[in-house]
Scaffold this active site. Structure first.
Site, short mmCIF file in Angstrom:
data_model
loop_
_atom_site.label_atom_id
_atom_site.label_comp_id
_atom_site.label_asym_id
_atom_site.label_seq_id
_atom_site.Cartn_x
_atom_site.Cartn_y
_atom_site.Cartn_z
N SER A 137 -5.50 39.63 9.79
CA SER A 137 -4.19 39.29 10.32
C SER A 137 -3.12 39.37 9.22
O SER A 137 -2.97 40.42 8.59
CB SER A 137 -4.25 37.90 10.99
OG SER A 137 -3.08 37.64 11.73
N ASP A 271 -4.45 43.00 21.65
CA ASP A 271 -4.03 42.07 20.60
C ASP A 271 -2.53 41.86 20.71
O ASP A 271 -1.74 42.79 20.50
CB ASP A 271 -4.40 42.65 19.23
CG ASP A 271 -4.20 41.66 18.09
OD1 ASP A 271 -3.40 40.71 18.26
OD2 ASP A 271 -4.84 41.83 17.04
N HIS A 300 -8.33 38.74 18.39
CA HIS A 300 -7.63 38.72 17.11
C HIS A 300 -8.24 37.66 16.19
O HIS A 300 -8.51 37.93 15.01
CB HIS A 300 -6.14 38.42 17.36
CG HIS A 300 -5.30 38.44 16.13
ND1 HIS A 300 -4.66 39.58 15.67
CD2 HIS A 300 -4.98 37.45 15.25
CE1 HIS A 300 -3.99 39.28 14.56
NE2 HIS A 300 -4.17 38.01 14.28
#
Length: 325
Positions: A137, A271, A300
């Site tokens: 991320s 996502d 995610h």
């Protein structure tokens, strides 16, 4: 294939340190607790370092670290370093170091978190140590920035999982949360403060209720989530997130181009932080890049329920460099 033996038997060492003057949690998998003190003949050839998402709590990656180390035949250390101030430090340790010397301005901000990771490497890892960086991320944005700011790092590969490296505020999730993170986050502090007084079993039940949609929630994630009942942790998490919305705008195509052969991108199909459109545009701009789209339906926040699956994929992707070591 990994060697026989239970993944649960994998040695995992936890420590809390001050890095750039901020409380930092580090999880280390393998027998190498101190790479600077390890004799050269027993020094591993490679270090896997995980840069987390946000919340940047090392505990979320506990199962992932173990599974990856096990999949690598226990030959290389696998470490994860938390973001500055995202962990609840143990009793007797403050969120910031009690010193008159301020090592870094705004260590809890996005820029500070990048310098925090570089400082950790400088103080804990030999300069000539070969590295595999695994970003998750916002950890992918931090990883690219690390490669840009410290080109001397011996990075063999960077694996970028569900990479939030551009247009965060314009993503579906960003459009929803940007107003809250940038203008209303202080309102959240009082409820968190009040909830912090609840008994641990009640907090645990609340976390399980929030994660009830997962088929097999990772127990490590449930325990780690209890950190988010700390106002200090939540304040640092939300502050960093607010900066992400404002600062992660344009993709750094220059750094990507300069390091393309070292990068592996892995996007999710549904996502809401980095939608499929971002994957398609990156693929179009860099047709020779190793840019993959998840076909397994992994979310995610993969650490909540798919750590082992992702660890197995990474082990498979990196076979080319591992066989050359």
């Amino acid at each position: 294939m990994s060697e026989p033996g239970s993944e649960e038997q994998v040695p995992l060492y936890e420590e809390f340190i001050y890095c750039c003057g901020a409380a930092t949690q580090v999880l280390k998998c393998g027998p190498w607790k101190d790479l600077l003190e390890t004799e050269s003949k027993t020094l591993p050839r490679l270090l896997f370092l995980i840069i987390p998402g946000n919340p940047g709590l090392a505990g979320y990656y506990r199962t992932f670290v173990r599974a990856l180390y096990h999949g690598l035949n226990r030959r290389y250390p696998v470490w994860v370093v938390s973001h500055a101030g995202h962990c609840k430090p143990p009793n007797g340790m403050g969120m910031t170091e009690d010193t008159d010397i301020k090592e870094l301005e705004d260590v809890f901000g996005l820029h500070g978190q990048i310098e925090h990771k570089l400082d950790f490497l400088r103080k804990n890892v030999p300069k000539d140590m070969k590295l595999v960086l695994i970003g998750h991320s916002i950890g992918c944005y931090i990883t690219l920035e690390m490669m840009k700011r410290a080109s001397e790092l011996q990075v063999l590969r960077s694996v970028l999982l569900f990479p939030t490296i551009e247009r965060m505020a314009q993503s579906p999730q960003g459009k929803l949360l940007t107003p809250v993170l940038c203008k209303l986050r202080y309102i959240l502090y009082m409820p968190v403060y009040l909830l912090s007084f609840l008994p641990e079993r009640v907090k645990t039940s609340m976390v399980r209720f929030v994660l009830r949609g997962l088929k097999c929630p990772d127990e490590a994630s449930i325990v780690t989530s209890l950190n988010l009942f700390s106002v200090d942790c939540v304040a640092n998490v939300l502050y960093m997130a607010s900066q992400e919305m404002m600062k992660v705008v344009e993709r750094d195509s220059t750094t990507i181009k300069q390091n393309l052969k070292k990068l592996i991108f892995y996007y999710g199909v549904a996502d809401n932080w980095c939608p499929q459109q971002y994957f398609e545009e990156l693929k179009m701009d860099f047709p020779d890049g190793d840019i993959r789209l998840c076909e397994e339906g992994i979310r995610h926040a993969f650490v909540l329920d798919a750590s082992r699956e992702v660890a197995a994929m990474i082990t498979d992707w990196l076979q080319d460099i591992l066989t050359r070591l």
